[in-house]
Design an enzyme around this catalytic site. Structure first.
Site, PDB file in Angstrom:
ATOM      1  CE  LYS A  44     -10.803  -6.888   3.866  1.00 40.87           C
ATOM      2  NZ  LYS A  44     -10.559  -6.102   2.816  1.00 40.87           N
ATOM      3  CG  ASN A  45      -6.302  -7.493   2.823  1.00 43.16           C
ATOM      4  OD1 ASN A  45      -7.868  -7.125   2.348  1.00 43.16           O
ATOM      5  ND2 ASN A  45      -6.163  -6.783   3.725  1.00 43.16           N
ATOM      6  CB  CYS A 138     -12.481   3.965   0.038  1.00 42.60           C
ATOM      7  SG  CYS A 138     -11.073   4.077   0.903  1.00 42.60           S
ATOM      8  NE  ARG A 143      -6.924   2.342   0.167  1.00 43.04           N
ATOM      9  CZ  ARG A 143      -7.817   1.112   0.411  1.00 43.04           C
ATOM     10  NH1 ARG A 143      -8.877   0.998   1.023  1.00 43.04           N
ATOM     11  NH2 ARG A 143      -7.078  -0.031   0.659  1.00 43.04           N
ATOM     12  CG  ASP A 331      -6.288  -3.171   7.605  1.00 43.45           C
ATOM     13  OD1 ASP A 331      -6.381  -2.155   7.185  1.00 43.45           O
ATOM     14  OD2 ASP A 331      -6.246  -4.245   6.715  1.00 43.45           O
ATOM     15  NE  ARG A 423     -16.350  -3.421   1.243  1.00 43.97           N
ATOM     16  CZ  ARG A 423     -15.771  -2.716   0.347  1.00 43.97           C
ATOM     17  NH1 ARG A 423     -16.319  -1.166   0.482  1.00 43.97           N
ATOM     18  NH2 ARG A 423     -14.883  -2.828  -0.509  1.00 43.97           N
TER      19      ARG A 423
HETATM   20  C1  UD1 Z   1      -4.188  -3.132   1.419  1.00 40.13           C
HETATM   21  C2  UD1 Z   1      -5.003  -3.848   2.083  1.00 40.13           C
HETATM   22  C3  UD1 Z   1      -5.737  -3.030   3.283  1.00 40.13           C
HETATM   23  C4  UD1 Z   1      -4.587  -2.386   4.066  1.00 40.13           C
HETATM   24  C5  UD1 Z   1      -3.537  -1.705   3.339  1.00 40.13           C
HETATM   25  C6  UD1 Z   1      -2.427  -1.407   4.028  1.00 40.13           C
HETATM   26  C7  UD1 Z   1      -6.058  -5.262   0.464  1.00 40.13           C
HETATM   27  C8  UD1 Z   1      -7.125  -5.390  -0.545  1.00 40.13           C
HETATM   28  N1  UD1 Z   1      -6.215  -4.186   1.193  1.00 40.13           N
HETATM   29  O1  UD1 Z   1      -4.816  -2.065   0.788  1.00 40.13           O
HETATM   30  O2  UD1 Z   1      -6.716  -3.681   3.976  1.00 40.13           O
HETATM   31  O3  UD1 Z   1      -5.239  -1.286   5.227  1.00 40.13           O
HETATM   32  O4  UD1 Z   1      -3.089  -2.801   2.153  1.00 40.13           O
HETATM   33  O5  UD1 Z   1      -1.979  -2.323   4.793  1.00 40.13           O
HETATM   34  O6  UD1 Z   1      -4.833  -5.885   0.454  1.00 40.13           O
HETATM   35  N2  UD1 Z   1      -0.385   4.397  -2.531  1.00 40.13           N
HETATM   36  C9  UD1 Z   1      -0.194   5.506  -3.435  1.00 40.13           C
HETATM   37  N3  UD1 Z   1      -0.122   5.106  -4.754  1.00 40.13           N
HETATM   38  C10 UD1 Z   1      -0.501   3.651  -5.061  1.00 40.13           C
HETATM   39  C11 UD1 Z   1      -0.989   2.848  -4.314  1.00 40.13           C
HETATM   40  C12 UD1 Z   1      -0.803   3.056  -2.806  1.00 40.13           C
HETATM   41  O7  UD1 Z   1       0.231   6.563  -2.893  1.00 40.13           O
HETATM   42  O8  UD1 Z   1      -0.579   3.694  -6.454  1.00 40.13           O
HETATM   43  C13 UD1 Z   1      -0.638   4.717  -0.948  1.00 40.13           C
HETATM   44  C14 UD1 Z   1      -2.104   4.482  -0.378  1.00 40.13           C
HETATM   45  O9  UD1 Z   1      -3.027   5.643  -0.527  1.00 40.13           O
HETATM   46  C15 UD1 Z   1      -2.002   4.545   1.005  1.00 40.13           C
HETATM   47  C16 UD1 Z   1      -0.381   3.829   1.117  1.00 40.13           C
HETATM   48  O10 UD1 Z   1       0.166   3.784  -0.008  1.00 40.13           O
HETATM   49  O11 UD1 Z   1      -1.519   5.736   1.690  1.00 40.13           O
HETATM   50  C17 UD1 Z   1      -0.734   2.467   1.233  1.00 40.13           C
HETATM   51  O12 UD1 Z   1      -1.539   1.748   0.714  1.00 40.13           O
HETATM   52  P1  UD1 Z   1      -1.362   0.339  -0.067  1.00 40.13           P
HETATM   53  O13 UD1 Z   1      -0.424  -0.671   0.802  1.00 40.13           O
HETATM   54  O14 UD1 Z   1      -1.489   0.297  -1.423  1.00 40.13           O
HETATM   55  O15 UD1 Z   1      -2.981  -0.211   0.509  1.00 40.13           O
HETATM   56  P2  UD1 Z   1      -3.976  -1.268  -0.658  1.00 40.13           P
HETATM   57  O16 UD1 Z   1      -3.260  -2.256  -1.106  1.00 40.13           O
HETATM   58  O17 UD1 Z   1      -5.022  -0.386  -1.280  1.00 40.13           O
END
Ligand code: UD1
Length: 464
Positions: A44-45, A138, A143, A331, A423
């Site tokens: 998915k990701n 969410c 996030r 996850d 989803r």
């Molecule tokens: C992706 C995955 C999700 C997985 C997550 C962590 C996708 C579509 N989703 O989500 O399934 O659970 O990685 O492995 O690929 N953060 C910030 N600022 C930012 C971005 C992130 O503070 O600009 C924080 C987030 O709130 C979270 C942490 O960093 O606490 C990790 O998030 P991130 O690795 O960015 O997750 P996603 O890319 O949203």
């Protein structure tokens, strides 16, 4: 695809119109071992971000092994709204972004699908301008997207956030982003992907330090490299991208979904089953396999792309701390909590990636588990048996954990919240049914038979 409503603009099933209704429920009669082979779908990701990555290419993108998911449908709708042609044929997506007619993604789609925000990188790189609604928080946490924004600013973009929209443009004559040295405070998967995509078409060299190392980041890098991008170091903490002016057409196959595979491993472990999974990349599952072995579950690599799980004699407690890859994946935390709920002894689960991702604990307690939550830590005291009950999935992986728990629970478990499950899992209920689980999908109103069905109609459990 049968029975799915098609969005006329994208040719994809329409997530909003889909018969995958919020009101349907899954019923599981637990306590039956699984057996046989399960085919793991594409990740998915990877699929979501590679779909965003097609915006970088002005030719045809032929993408194989795309899972059938509501989130993939939604990403298709985002691309369609930007003027991109998207056609689905089974597990193949044909995308052509030669003519992007809009730089603005629709609010109602981006707020439903966080990954669509990642398209800001390729849109900006291609057009020099992008307007992307903020994805918002969410169920699992706030996030934010600050790391994405700061990285794009470092590459020369002007970014302003007004009225919930992230407006970005690249000043200057040629409107090309400029290579930059970017350090990420957190190895964010999404920020690494957004910036890596943006950098492929930037002028000069970009170095991303403290980059995410997830296999899906590597898959995206391989996809971009196959289109002619110059990327080195994906899968390590330092990724170097040399910008090129243009990327070309591609035929690409997405990697297997390690989280789906992990979920089936846990489903097999909790039901003490003998099942075979393929295709998988065992290397992507190292932390999951190591933890399952620690819990007492025998797993063998039958072939380079398949895993066999054998019935455990005893399930024993283990501690888990979620971490960015190659640490234990957040996850997989919820499904493992279901498994540890019936392991002998006390387990401790510490969620360090997201701030609000333990809400499944109280639903597992409804099934007879003994779990206490304090802050981001869950204390799990193993019980001998779970007992079926009505429960609600509060996010994607929480819903999967309840399915896994229901497979082991005594009697009938009824699970609501399938909109989350659909989803991110490609026909999970149908795949479990084929492994011999007593599971069926019903409209909520009909969800009250008191006895397990003796014959199960596979059509009844197809999610779409
Ligand atoms: C992706 C995955 C999700 C997985 C997550 C962590 C996708 C579509 N989703 O989500 O399934 O659970 O990685 O492995 O690929 N953060 C910030 N600022 C930012 C971005 C992130 O503070 O600009 C924080 C987030 O709130 C979270 C942490 O960093 O606490 C990790 O998030 P991130 O690795 O960015 O997750 P996603 O890319 O949203």
């Amino acid at each position: 695809m049968e029975g799915r409503l098609i969005n006329p603009s994208s040719g994809l099933p329409d997530a909003k119109l889909s018969p995958v209704a919020d009101s349907s429920v899954l019923q599981i009669w637990g306590g039956h071992p699984l057996h046989g082979h399960v085919r793991i779908s594409g990740a998915k990701n990877s699929a979501l971000v590679i779909m965003a990555g097609t915006l970088l290419c002005s030719g045809d993108c032929h993408i194989r092994n795309v899972p059938l998911l509501v989130d993939v449908d939604r990403m298709g709708q985002v691309l369609s709204a930007l003027g991109v042609s998207v056609q689905r044929n089974g597990d193949i997506l044909d995308i052509n972004a030669s003519n992007i007619t809009s730089s603005k993604a629709p609010y109602e789609l981006v707020t439903q699908l966080r990954a669509s925000f990642f398209a800001i990188g390729p849109i900006l790189a291609r057009l020099g301008v992008a307007q992307m609604p903020l994805p918002g928080g969410c169920a699992i946490g706030a996030r934010p997207v600050d790391l994405h924004v700061r990285g794009l600013q470092a590459m020369g973009a002007e970014v302003q956030i007004e009225h919930g929209i992230c407006n970005a443009y690249v000043p200057g004559k040629n409107r090309r982003l400029k290579g930059a040295k970017i350090y990420l405070d957190i190895p964010s998967v999404g920020a690494t992907e957004t910036l890596m995509m943006a950098a492929t078409l930037a002028e000069g060299e970009t170095i991303i330090e403290n980059a995410a190392r997830e296999p899906e980041v590597v898959d995206l890098a391989n996809f971009c490299i196959a289109m002619g991008a110059k990327i080195q170091g994906a899968g390590t903490s330092t990724i170097t991208i040399d910008g090129v002016p243009k990327l070309h057409s591609i035929d690409y196959t997405i990697i297997p979904d390690r989280i789906e595979a992990g979920t089936f491993l846990v489903a097999g472990a909790i039901t003490r089953s003998d099942i075979l999974l393929s295709p998988v990349v065992p290397e992507h599952l190292v932390p999951v396999i190591a933890k399952l072995r620690e819990i007492g579950v025998p797993i063998v690599e039958e072939a380079p792309d398949s895993l066999r799980l054998l019935p455990a004699e005893r399930l024993v407690a283990a501690d888990i701390e979620t971490m960015p890859h190659p640490g234990f994946p957040t996850d997989m935390q919820a499904p493992f909590m279901a498994l540890l709920a019936i392991a002998e002894g006390d387990s401790l689960i510490n969620e360090t990636v997201f701030e609000n991702r333990l809400r499944h604990a109280s639903e597992l307690n409804r099934l007879g588990a003994d779990i206490r939550v304090k802050g981001n830590t869950a204390f799990v005291r193993g019980v001998p048996l779970l007992s079926g009950a009505p429960v609600i999935g509060t996010d994607l992986r929480a819903a999967a954990a309840l399915v896994v728990a229901g497979l082991a629970a005594n009697g009938k478990t009824t699970i609501q919240g399938l909109r989350y499950l659909d989803r991110g899992y490609d026909r999970l209920d149908l795949k479990l049914l084929e492994l011999g689980a007593k599971i069926q999908r019903l409209p909520a109103a009909g969800a009250d038979p008191e006895v397990a069905p003796t014959t199960i109609n596979p059509e009844a459990s197809i999610s779409s």
